[in-house]
Design a protein around this motif. Sequence first.
Motif, short mmCIF file in Angstrom:
data_model
loop_
_atom_site.label_atom_id
_atom_site.label_comp_id
_atom_site.label_asym_id
_atom_site.label_seq_id
_atom_site.Cartn_x
_atom_site.Cartn_y
_atom_site.Cartn_z
N THR A 233 -29.98 -26.91 74.64
CA THR A 233 -28.55 -26.63 74.56
C THR A 233 -28.28 -25.17 74.92
N ALA A 234 -29.07 -24.26 74.37
CA ALA A 234 -28.87 -22.84 74.61
C ALA A 234 -29.01 -22.50 76.09
N HIS A 235 -30.00 -23.05 76.74
CA HIS A 235 -30.19 -22.76 78.17
C HIS A 235 -29.03 -23.31 79.01
N LEU A 236 -28.52 -24.49 78.64
CA LEU A 236 -27.39 -25.04 79.37
C LEU A 236 -26.16 -24.15 79.21
N VAL A 237 -25.92 -23.68 78.01
CA VAL A 237 -24.79 -22.78 77.77
C VAL A 237 -24.98 -21.48 78.54
N ALA A 238 -26.17 -20.90 78.48
CA ALA A 238 -26.45 -19.62 79.13
C ALA A 238 -26.23 -19.69 80.64
N HIS A 239 -26.42 -20.87 81.21
CA HIS A 239 -26.19 -21.03 82.65
C HIS A 239 -24.74 -21.37 82.98
N GLY A 240 -23.88 -21.28 81.98
CA GLY A 240 -22.46 -21.50 82.22
C GLY A 240 -22.06 -22.95 82.43
N LEU A 241 -22.86 -23.88 81.90
CA LEU A 241 -22.61 -25.29 82.15
C LEU A 241 -21.76 -25.94 81.06
N GLY A 242 -21.37 -25.17 80.06
CA GLY A 242 -20.53 -25.72 79.00
C GLY A 242 -20.65 -24.90 77.74
N VAL A 243 -19.90 -25.30 76.71
CA VAL A 243 -19.97 -24.67 75.40
C VAL A 243 -20.54 -25.69 74.42
N ALA A 244 -20.93 -25.23 73.24
CA ALA A 244 -21.56 -26.14 72.28
C ALA A 244 -21.33 -25.66 70.86
N LEU A 245 -21.36 -26.61 69.93
CA LEU A 245 -21.42 -26.28 68.51
C LEU A 245 -22.87 -26.36 68.09
N VAL A 246 -23.38 -25.28 67.49
CA VAL A 246 -24.79 -25.19 67.11
C VAL A 246 -24.88 -24.74 65.66
N PRO A 247 -25.72 -25.40 64.84
CA PRO A 247 -25.87 -24.96 63.45
C PRO A 247 -26.38 -23.52 63.38
N ARG A 248 -25.91 -22.81 62.38
CA ARG A 248 -26.27 -21.40 62.26
C ARG A 248 -27.76 -21.20 62.01
N LEU A 249 -28.41 -22.15 61.34
CA LEU A 249 -29.84 -22.01 61.09
C LEU A 249 -30.70 -22.26 62.32
N ALA A 250 -30.12 -22.85 63.35
CA ALA A 250 -30.89 -23.12 64.57
C ALA A 250 -31.10 -21.82 65.32
N ARG A 251 -32.36 -21.42 65.46
CA ARG A 251 -32.66 -20.19 66.17
C ARG A 251 -32.59 -20.44 67.67
N LEU A 252 -31.85 -19.60 68.36
CA LEU A 252 -31.72 -19.71 69.81
C LEU A 252 -32.54 -18.61 70.48
#
Length: 311
Positions: A233-252
Amino acid sequence: MIDLRRLHVLRAVAHYGTVTAAARALHFTTSAASQQIRQLSRELGVELLEPQGRGVRLTPAARGLLAHADAIRTRWEQAEHDLRADDGELAGVLRVSGFPVAVSELLAPMAARLRAHHPRLSVRIREAGLPEAFDLLFEGETDLAVVEVTPRNPPRGDARFEQEPLMDDPFDLVVPVGHELAGRERVDLAEAALEPWIAPVADSPCRPHVLSACAAAGFTPDIVHHALDWNVTAHLVAHGLGVALVPRLARLPPHLALTRVRCAGDPHRKFLTCVRAGGTGRPAVAAALAQVRELAAAPAGGSTARVGPRS
């Protein structure tokens, strides 16, 4: 005299829903499991299974017997613990399980703490999601599980388990650095209604939380990508492919150009601790629970992850 092994087969049928599934879990053939229940039925003089369509279901007599069977299992387990108790020092093997974030943020540090203070206690960790975690508890293959609250969980009042609230894990909106929402302290999800979205796969426990949070904000997200792992998910967001809701405990991944932004309304998921009925009376389980609760009460559940630019 009731054969406790046959009684356990009946418990397994109730837990897994079918004789075939119970037999598989117990490493029996289906015919062998059925034979065990038929013999138990003859010993007791009551029918325990009755036809239902192409399968079978438990009779009222069987359900009444199971209430006693669960109590017998709890007392027998407590008796085993009492017999093995020695000088009060924690010793032996403690088996724990949880989904990935629970293992990395709670169970792994808990195991390290117990090892430092109780060298005779061996903590064994197993990554497990749902419904596997409850199956492992039922089968006696784990002593403590940390799970997410989902509709698939057994009811909180299920007499076989002790389930207690542990913590809430908030969701943050994750956007690329430079996104128009990246500099905000807090965002209303409605402001991301027109964005392409990255969401968990269909059977992920987090997917309903994402959809519910968006629905509460008044929109249905346009999901263009699906991911099983938060790193994906993080890599997809970083490449500008969308936004996401991610739990705070999930380390990116810290090297990615991402920003976490807190959400209005604080959407979150809930964690529970689960043990078999009577399990909290076991000193090693009680010690593990105390450590897990202490870690959960720490800021961000003990995580070093930050919320804000470049988190």
